[in-house]
Enzyme design. Structure first.
Site, PDB file in Angstrom:
ATOM      1  N   LYS A   1      79.836  29.961  58.980  1.00  0.00           N
ATOM      2  CA  LYS A   1      79.103  31.089  58.414  1.00  0.00           C
ATOM      3  C   LYS A   1      79.779  31.502  57.114  1.00  0.00           C
ATOM      4  CE  LYS A   1      77.683  35.799  59.354  1.00  0.00           C
ATOM      5  NZ  LYS A   1      77.537  36.837  60.379  1.00  0.00           N
TER       6      LYS A   1
ATOM      7  N   LYS B   1      75.130  28.620  58.411  1.00  0.00           N
ATOM      8  CA  LYS B   1      74.422  29.789  57.913  1.00  0.00           C
ATOM      9  C   LYS B   1      75.004  30.235  56.590  1.00  0.00           C
ATOM     10  CE  LYS B   1      73.826  34.572  59.095  1.00  0.00           C
ATOM     11  NZ  LYS B   1      74.206  35.643  59.962  1.00  0.00           N
TER      12      LYS B   1
HETATM   13  C1  PBG Z   1      76.682  39.442  61.297  1.00  0.00           C
HETATM   14  C2  PBG Z   1      75.382  38.823  60.979  1.00  0.00           C
HETATM   15  C3  PBG Z   1      74.834  38.646  59.702  1.00  0.00           C
HETATM   16  C4  PBG Z   1      73.592  38.034  59.861  1.00  0.00           C
HETATM   17  C5  PBG Z   1      73.411  37.833  61.227  1.00  0.00           C
HETATM   18  N1  PBG Z   1      74.532  38.319  61.907  1.00  0.00           N
HETATM   19  C6  PBG Z   1      75.282  38.853  58.346  1.00  0.00           C
HETATM   20  C7  PBG Z   1      76.322  39.692  57.851  1.00  0.00           C
HETATM   21  O1  PBG Z   1      76.055  40.878  57.598  1.00  0.00           O
HETATM   22  O2  PBG Z   1      77.418  39.184  57.622  1.00  0.00           O
HETATM   23  C8  PBG Z   1      72.674  37.674  58.731  1.00  0.00           C
HETATM   24  C9  PBG Z   1      71.302  37.270  59.045  1.00  0.00           C
HETATM   25  C10 PBG Z   1      70.367  37.309  57.907  1.00  0.00           C
HETATM   26  O3  PBG Z   1      70.730  37.577  56.752  1.00  0.00           O
HETATM   27  O4  PBG Z   1      69.184  37.039  58.163  1.00  0.00           O
HETATM   28  N2  PBG Z   1      76.721  39.973  62.548  1.00  0.00           N
END
Ligand code: PBG
Length: 327
Positions: free
Chosen positions: A196, A249
């Site tokens: 991520k 991601k």
């Molecule tokens: C963190 C989390 C994030 C997303 C899903 N879980 C991002 C973040 O704020 O770091 C992003 C998903 C999206 O942008 O669609 N718990």
């Protein structure tokens, strides 16, 4: 290979039927996971301004969305919770009667065959908006692990089929796996947000999840967008700790990483087409600058072509509704 003019690549591109015959990659509804944002209350459906087509919903409305997704043939939903109140340690995240816990139980009751996945992270539940607990101004990795395990256990106890840790703390997959096994949830799977990246494309999500960090940023735990080999190490670690499915991601800016992860591991790979990627297309389409339906199909196909088996996408329902028309 013969050469032009014996070989003419255009021969197989002449008609829609010919193109269908030689198409290499197909996106199916079977590949898609629909994210849902659950808020307190009942009868609540609050559109997220930066993500047209996405809303924050109370448990009852989330059940309707989940049931609709199941009817459309979408196999899974991914739940995010926006709690009534936030605190330093995100205690609503593991509350037995928290929004996600209640939503899981209600959705499993209404649509038992739908795979219910829960996002496991602290950022939606902490007053400071970081993905872990803060000690001396920084996110404390090891103190966070226990809270993540507690949250994952509460989701499993509510009936979740799969938990998806998205916090990027070191060691969390192993700790969650052991906690689940110790409490009798050996069959609950882990979909780990393994690679991520600290991305600009999460902006709209933070509006939907009300989870923007109140100070600093997430670069101390999320990955540097420049690092592909490090992504492979992150993925390898999560697999060794017990991840069943690994996620990359965001998706589009990281398709090379998706490809490398698939090649290197052979594991089920999930890609998250994130909020900002979705919002960018929606915004351009609203201006009449591109055709959303075609852009959606092209994007989802490219993610699949890069090697993803599963795709988390806010387009899941739109895609499912139009899935019959493949061209
Ligand atoms: C963190 C989390 C994030 C997303 C899903 N879980 C991002 C973040 O704020 O770091 C992003 C998903 C999206 O942008 O669609 N718990």
């Amino acid at each position: 290979m013969p050469k032009y003019p014996a070989l003419r690549m255009r021969r197989l591109r002449r008609t829609a039927a010919l193109r269908r015959l030689v198409r290499e990659t197909r996106v199916s509804v079977d590949d898609l996971i629909l994210p849902l944002f659950v808020v307190p209350g009942s009868g609540v459906r609050r559109p997220v301004a930066s993500m047209p087509g996405v809303a924050q919903t109370s448990v009852d409305e989330a059940v309707r969305d989940a049931a609709e997704a199941a009817e459309l043939g979408i196999p899974a939903v991914l739940l995010f919770g926006v709690p009534e109140s936030k605190d330093e340690v995100g205690s609503e995240g593991y509350a037995e009667d928290g929004v996600v816990q209640r939503a899981v139980a209600a959705i499993k009751k209404a649509a038992p065959d739908l795979v219910v996945i829960t996002d496991v992270c602290l950022c939606e539940y902490t007053s400071h908006g970081h993905c872990g607990v803060i000690r001396d101004g920084v996110v404390d990795n090891d103190a966070t692990l226990e809270l993540l395990a507690r949250q994952a256990l509460s989701h499993a106890a509510a009936g979740a089929d799969m938990v998806a840790p998205s916090d990027m703390m070191d060691g969390r997959v192993g700790v969650i796996r052991s906690a689940l096994d110790a409490e009798g949830f050996a069959d609950v799977a882990i979909l780990s947000y393994a690679a991520k990246f600290a991305s600009a494309f999460y902006g709209p999500f933070r509006e939907a999840a009300e989870s923007a960090p109140q100070f600093g940023d997430r670069r101390g735990y999320q990955m540097d967008p420049a690092n592909g080999l490090e992504a492979l190490r992150e993925v390898q670690l999560d697999i060794e700790e017990g991840a069943d499915i690994v996620m990359v991601k965001p998706a589009l800016a990281y398709l090379d990483v998706v490809w490398r992860v698939k090649e290197a591991t052979g594991y089920p790979v999930c890609a998250y087409h994130v909020s900002g990627e979705y919002a960018a297309v929606k915004a351009a389409a609203a201006q009449g600058w591109l055709d959303e339906d075609r852009a959606m199909k092209e994007i989802l196909t490219s993610i699949k072509r890069a090697g993803a088996d599963l795709i988390v996408t806010y387009w899941a329902r739109e895609f499912a509704r139009g899935a019959a028309s493949s061209d």
